[in-house]
Every structure is written in C-alpha cells, then in structure tokens.
Motif scaffolding. Structure first.
Motif, PDB file in Angstrom:
ATOM      1  N   LEU A 166      -8.239  21.257  21.837  1.00  0.00           N
ATOM      2  CA  LEU A 166      -8.694  22.444  22.565  1.00  0.00           C
ATOM      3  C   LEU A 166      -7.668  22.926  23.590  1.00  0.00           C
ATOM      4  N   VAL A 167      -6.590  22.147  23.792  1.00  0.00           N
ATOM      5  CA  VAL A 167      -5.598  22.522  24.800  1.00  0.00           C
ATOM      6  C   VAL A 167      -4.738  23.659  24.263  1.00  0.00           C
ATOM      7  N   ASP A 168      -4.886  24.828  24.864  1.00  0.00           N
ATOM      8  CA  ASP A 168      -4.102  25.979  24.404  1.00  0.00           C
ATOM      9  C   ASP A 168      -3.227  26.525  25.529  1.00  0.00           C
ATOM     10  N   LEU A 169      -2.923  25.691  26.529  1.00  0.00           N
ATOM     11  CA  LEU A 169      -2.045  26.149  27.612  1.00  0.00           C
ATOM     12  C   LEU A 169      -0.708  26.537  27.022  1.00  0.00           C
ATOM     13  N   PRO A 170      -0.177  27.718  27.380  1.00  0.00           N
ATOM     14  CA  PRO A 170       1.133  28.101  26.860  1.00  0.00           C
ATOM     15  C   PRO A 170       2.187  27.074  27.292  1.00  0.00           C
ATOM     16  N   LEU A 171       3.070  26.726  26.386  1.00  0.00           N
ATOM     17  CA  LEU A 171       4.108  25.738  26.655  1.00  0.00           C
ATOM     18  C   LEU A 171       5.463  26.432  26.535  1.00  0.00           C
ATOM     19  N   GLY A 172       6.326  26.230  27.514  1.00  0.00           N
ATOM     20  CA  GLY A 172       7.667  26.809  27.438  1.00  0.00           C
ATOM     21  C   GLY A 172       7.665  28.304  27.687  1.00  0.00           C
ATOM     22  N   ALA A 173       8.594  28.998  27.037  1.00  0.00           N
ATOM     23  CA  ALA A 173       8.790  30.428  27.293  1.00  0.00           C
ATOM     24  C   ALA A 173       7.612  31.244  26.762  1.00  0.00           C
ATOM     25  N   VAL A 174       7.005  32.024  27.622  1.00  0.00           N
ATOM     26  CA  VAL A 174       5.843  32.824  27.237  1.00  0.00           C
ATOM     27  C   VAL A 174       6.070  34.255  27.685  1.00  0.00           C
ATOM     28  N   PRO A 175       5.799  35.243  26.815  1.00  0.00           N
ATOM     29  CA  PRO A 175       5.860  36.623  27.285  1.00  0.00           C
ATOM     30  C   PRO A 175       4.758  36.878  28.314  1.00  0.00           C
ATOM     31  N   TRP A 176       5.065  37.745  29.265  1.00  0.00           N
ATOM     32  CA  TRP A 176       4.114  38.049  30.338  1.00  0.00           C
ATOM     33  C   TRP A 176       2.748  38.472  29.784  1.00  0.00           C
ATOM     34  N   GLY A 177       2.772  39.326  28.761  1.00  0.00           N
ATOM     35  CA  GLY A 177       1.516  39.838  28.204  1.00  0.00           C
ATOM     36  C   GLY A 177       0.628  38.716  27.685  1.00  0.00           C
ATOM     37  N   SER A 178       1.217  37.691  27.096  1.00  0.00           N
ATOM     38  CA  SER A 178       0.415  36.572  26.585  1.00  0.00           C
ATOM     39  C   SER A 178      -0.169  35.766  27.731  1.00  0.00           C
ATOM     40  N   ALA A 179       0.655  35.543  28.769  1.00  0.00           N
ATOM     41  CA  ALA A 179       0.156  34.787  29.919  1.00  0.00           C
ATOM     42  C   ALA A 179      -0.995  35.536  30.578  1.00  0.00           C
ATOM     43  N   LEU A 180      -0.831  36.846  30.696  1.00  0.00           N
ATOM     44  CA  LEU A 180      -1.887  37.646  31.333  1.00  0.00           C
ATOM     45  C   LEU A 180      -3.153  37.636  30.470  1.00  0.00           C
ATOM     46  N   ALA A 181      -2.975  37.759  29.153  1.00  0.00           N
ATOM     47  CA  ALA A 181      -4.144  37.732  28.260  1.00  0.00           C
ATOM     48  C   ALA A 181      -4.861  36.383  28.379  1.00  0.00           C
ATOM     49  N   TYR A 182      -4.083  35.324  28.543  1.00  0.00           N
ATOM     50  CA  TYR A 182      -4.666  33.982  28.697  1.00  0.00           C
ATOM     51  C   TYR A 182      -5.515  33.918  29.969  1.00  0.00           C
ATOM     52  N   PHE A 183      -4.990  34.470  31.051  1.00  0.00           N
ATOM     53  CA  PHE A 183      -5.752  34.506  32.310  1.00  0.00           C
ATOM     54  C   PHE A 183      -6.997  35.379  32.156  1.00  0.00           C
ATOM     55  N   GLU A 184      -6.820  36.534  31.524  1.00  0.00           N
ATOM     56  CA  GLU A 184      -7.956  37.458  31.391  1.00  0.00           C
ATOM     57  C   GLU A 184      -9.063  36.857  30.521  1.00  0.00           C
ATOM     58  N   SER A 185      -8.664  36.031  29.567  1.00  0.00           N
ATOM     59  CA  SER A 185      -9.677  35.401  28.718  1.00  0.00           C
ATOM     60  C   SER A 185     -10.535  34.422  29.516  1.00  0.00           C
ATOM     61  N   ARG A 186     -10.065  34.035  30.699  1.00  0.00           N
ATOM     62  CA  ARG A 186     -10.850  33.144  31.567  1.00  0.00           C
ATOM     63  C   ARG A 186     -11.461  33.910  32.746  1.00  0.00           C
ATOM     64  N   GLY A 187     -11.381  35.238  32.697  1.00  0.00           N
ATOM     65  CA  GLY A 187     -11.975  36.033  33.773  1.00  0.00           C
ATOM     66  C   GLY A 187     -11.073  36.207  34.983  1.00  0.00           C
ATOM     67  N   LEU A 188      -9.810  35.800  34.871  1.00  0.00           N
ATOM     68  CA  LEU A 188      -8.862  35.983  35.965  1.00  0.00           C
ATOM     69  C   LEU A 188      -7.980  37.195  35.668  1.00  0.00           C
ATOM     70  N   ASP A 189      -7.157  37.618  36.628  1.00  0.00           N
ATOM     71  CA  ASP A 189      -6.420  38.862  36.420  1.00  0.00           C
ATOM     72  C   ASP A 189      -4.963  38.747  36.899  1.00  0.00           C
ATOM     73  N   VAL A 190      -4.291  39.883  36.930  1.00  0.00           N
ATOM     74  CA  VAL A 190      -2.858  39.876  37.254  1.00  0.00           C
ATOM     75  C   VAL A 190      -2.614  39.409  38.689  1.00  0.00           C
ATOM     76  N   LEU A 191      -3.568  39.653  39.574  1.00  0.00           N
ATOM     77  CA  LEU A 191      -3.413  39.163  40.947  1.00  0.00           C
ATOM     78  C   LEU A 191      -3.458  37.631  40.971  1.00  0.00           C
ATOM     79  N   ASP A 192      -4.367  37.044  40.202  1.00  0.00           N
ATOM     80  CA  ASP A 192      -4.444  35.582  40.132  1.00  0.00           C
ATOM     81  C   ASP A 192      -3.183  34.998  39.498  1.00  0.00           C
ATOM     82  N   LEU A 193      -2.730  35.612  38.409  1.00  0.00           N
ATOM     83  CA  LEU A 193      -1.552  35.086  37.715  1.00  0.00           C
ATOM     84  C   LEU A 193      -0.334  35.127  38.634  1.00  0.00           C
ATOM     85  N   THR A 194      -0.093  36.272  39.246  1.00  0.00           N
ATOM     86  CA  THR A 194       1.083  36.422  40.107  1.00  0.00           C
ATOM     87  C   THR A 194       1.006  35.481  41.314  1.00  0.00           C
ATOM     88  N   THR A 195      -0.199  35.278  41.810  1.00  0.00           N
ATOM     89  CA  THR A 195      -0.388  34.445  43.000  1.00  0.00           C
ATOM     90  C   THR A 195      -0.271  32.961  42.668  1.00  0.00           C
TER      91      THR A 195
END
Ligand SMILES: *[C@@H]1O[C@H](CO)[C@@H](O)[C@H](O)[C@H]1NC(C)=O
Ligand SMILES: *[C@@H]1O[C@H](CO)[C@@H](O)[C@H](O)[C@H]1NC(C)=O
Ligand SMILES: *[C@@H]1O[C@H](CO)[C@@H](O)[C@H](O)[C@H]1NC(C)=O
Ligand SMILES: *[C@@H]1O[C@H](CO)[C@@H](O)[C@H](O)[C@H]1NC(C)=O
Length: 334
Positions: A166-195
């Motif tokens: 079940l571990v789907d944490l991005p590993l290594g180089a990740v495009p910003w859009g994927s990282a943001l989508a990962y956060f958004e899928s958990r109800g978090l947003d660009v402010l949380d990611l950047t912070t």
C-alpha cells in the motif's frame, strides 16, 4: 503585485490563528478536524501523557538531533498511507516499514517510539494509542528543532494491519504535478506541500537521489537547467557520478538539524538540492508562498503547525474502530 493572493490568504489564516482556536482556522481553510479528536484527550485517563512524550523526545533529541526530521518523516509516511493509524510502526515481513521508501525509519526513531510506549504502558496501561504518540512526538521534535509548538488533537486508534504493497510514497525525482496530486488525494493542498517541504532544511539525502539533476536530467544528458551554475559545480564535487555519498538537503542549515529560512531563499536562488524542492520556484502559487516565507520565517513556522495538524488528521480511526496497541510493533492478540 506578484505575492498578493497568497499574502492575503496567509494573513487571513494567521490573523485567525492568533485570535481564535485552531478549530476555527481549520474550518476557515476547509478542513474540519475529525469529529472525535479532542484537545487534552488524555487529561483524565493519563494525565501527564503529553509531558512524558515531550520529556522522552527531548532526552533522545539531545543525543541525536536527526531525530527531528526522522520523526516528521515517520508521521508523513504513516499518515499518507492508510491514514494516521500507526501502521508504519508494525513489524512484519511485508509491513509498510519494509518498503524501500521507509528504509531510514527502522532504527533510531522506531526505538524512541518503543521507549515512549513502554513508559506510558507502565504509567497508564492500554490507554495512549501509538498513533497519538507518533503525532505528539513529531510535534515535540519539530519544536525542539526550531519549529512551532502547537496543540495536537488526540483520540486516534491504532490500525490492525500494515502492508508494503500500500506504500505509494513517491520515491526519487517526482514532477511537481504528481506530488501535488498526491497531496490533494489526501485532502491537502499546495500550501501544505510547499510548507511541509520546508522540513528539508534539516538532514541529509543520498547522492543517488540527485544524480539525475547533476548529470542527466530527464534523460537529456545535461544537468537540470533550473540549477544555479556555481551551485551545480559544488554539488558535482560532493556527488561524483555513481557516488554513494550523502549531502545535506540544505547546505546552509542541514548539519544543525533545525528549521531555517535559508531553505526558501535557496529555492528562490536556484540552489535547492532536491529536484522537488527546486520546483517550488517553478510554479506560480508555490513560488509566491516561498517568497512570503523568505520574507517572514514566522509565517512559515505558523503555517507549518497548521500543515502538520492537517497531515495528522488524515483518515483517523476513533471510537470502536481499531485498538490501543500494547506494543506499537504488533497488534494485540484477540
Ligand atoms: C543512502 O546511503 C546510505 C549510506 O551510503 C545507505 O546506507 C542507505 O541505504 C541509502 N539509502 C537509500 C534509500 O538508498
Ligand atoms: C521530460 O521530458 C519529457 C519528454 O521527453 C517532457 O514531456 C517533460 O516535460 C520533461 N520534464 C521536465 C521536468 O522537463
Ligand atoms: C529574501 O529575503 C531577503 C530579505 O530577508 C531579501 O533581501 C531577498 O531579496 C529575498 N530573496 C528573494 C529571492 O526574494
Ligand atoms: C501567476 O498568477 C497570476 C495571478 O493569478 C497570473 O496573472 C499569472 O499569469 C500567473 N503566471 C504564470 C507564469 O502562470
């Protein structure tokens, strides 16, 4: 005025935080804390639970300051996979902690959680969940490292299973859009990611995670064009091709294992070590947030508290779901 939109939002959030309870802030930014989590949850059942956690974290942090980024990372790894249910702490041949993304969590931070749990089981058997301990401990470690202190709502139950699959944490180089989508899928947003990326002002990474930026970005055979050229030269010295070296995530502050505003100024000056951190500057919203944090470290600290709380509330179990483990590494026997 480039920074106006985020500046207004941050100011609104901060004004609310200083005058009202965190609960109101969370409502204002669109995430409600889970219904049954409460402040001072252990007030009657284990009166000094939070103080015991803080004392233990401080004791081990004084021995090894890498505890701060490791506990924050551990909370992230727990909460983003099946919610904040302490599934990251379970042992087992295919448990979450065996996934390659979580290799750094097996030793020291796990031993600290074990010690805290032992102390709490002596004082108040069967009362304080491992999921709450991890949230308290990550908060206390972040505070010791120069981050904010903030109230942690509690009452989480521990989950009954853990699977590396079940571990789907991005590993290594990740495009910003994927990282943001990962956060958004958990109800978090660009402010949380950047912070939360600001946690990269502490600690180290392996050269293998930045080798592509230094030598073969996106299979172009060239370095990452977003890197400052003198910084690129420095990093190539520290990370020759195929190096197994480690480097500080923020060369200015990494070795002190503390939060630093240098992180965001490096990002804005194209001197971030990790590709994901450098991409903060390449995106409109996140670069405006970085400018705000570069201008005010205090704003960063306050929003970091908010984002840690939001992360600590992802899909928690309360009431009859789950259990209070006796040992954080194993589910209780029936
Ligand atoms: C990072 O490097 C250290 C030391 O060389 C090594 O022990 C560790 O396994 C590496 N971690 C990853 C995730 O590659
Ligand atoms: C990497 O290359 C692909 C196409 O080869 C391109 O679509 C993508 O935008 C590039 N990514 C970056 C971060 O430059
Ligand atoms: C970061 O803040 C400092 C003032 O503390 C300022 O001099 C500098 O221009 C800012 N950097 C960027 C890239 O905005
Ligand atoms: C950034 O956002 C502003 C306001 O929302 C917009 O006017 C501008 O075009 C955006 N810039 C980029 C590069 O997307």
């Amino acid at each position: 005025m480039r920074a106006s939109r985020w500046r207004l939002l941050l100011l609104a959030v901060l004004a609310l935080m200083s005058s009202c309870a965190m609960r109101r802030v969370e409502a204002a930014v669109g995430i409600q804390p889970p219904e049954k989590l409460q402040w001072h949850y252990y007030q009657n059942s284990c009166r000094d639970a939070e103080r015991y956690v803080r004392n233990q974290v401080e004791f081990y942090w004084k021995l090894d300051r890498s505890l701060a980024p490791k506990l924050i990372r551990m909370l992230y790894s727990d909460c983003f996979v099946t919610g904040c249910d302490a599934s990251i702490l379970l042992d087992g041949p295919y448990s979450e902690k065996t996934a390659p993304q979580n290799a750094g969590l097996l030793g020291f931070p796990m031993a600290v959680i074990d010690k805290i749990k032992q102390v709490l089981e002596q004082r108040c058997p069967g009362v304080v969940s491992c999921a709450d301990i991890l949230n308290f401990a990550a908060r206390d470690a972040a505070h010791l490292a120069g981050g904010p202190s903030y109230p942690v709502l509690a009452g989480r139950k521990d989950g009954m299973s853990s699977s590396a699959a079940l571990v789907d944490l991005p590993l290594g180089a990740v495009p910003w859009g994927s990282a943001l989508a990962y956060f958004e899928s958990r109800g978090l947003d660009v402010l949380d990611l950047t912070t939360l990326l600001g946690g990269h002002s502490m600690g180290k990474t392996n050269c293998s995670f930045i080798a592509d930026r230094l030598y073969n970005f996106n299979n172009t055979g060239k370095p990452d064009p977003s890197m400052d050229s003198s910084f690129l030269a420095q990093m190539r010295v520290q990370c020759p091709p195929n190096s197994k070296n480690q480097v500080y995530l923020d060369p200015d502050s990494g070795s002190s294992y503390s939060f630093s505003k240098s992180f965001y100024s490096r990002v804005l000056n194209h001197r971030a070590v990790l590709g994901i951190d450098q991409q903060i500057a390449a995106n409109n919203d996140s670069s405006q947030i970085a400018e705000e944090y570069n201008a005010s470290f205090e704003d960063f600290r306050k929003i970091f508290a908010l984002s840690m709380s939001r992360m600590g509330n992802i899909k928690v179990s309360t009431g009859n779901q789950g259990e209070i483990r006796k040992n954080c590494r194993v589910v209780n026997r029936k």
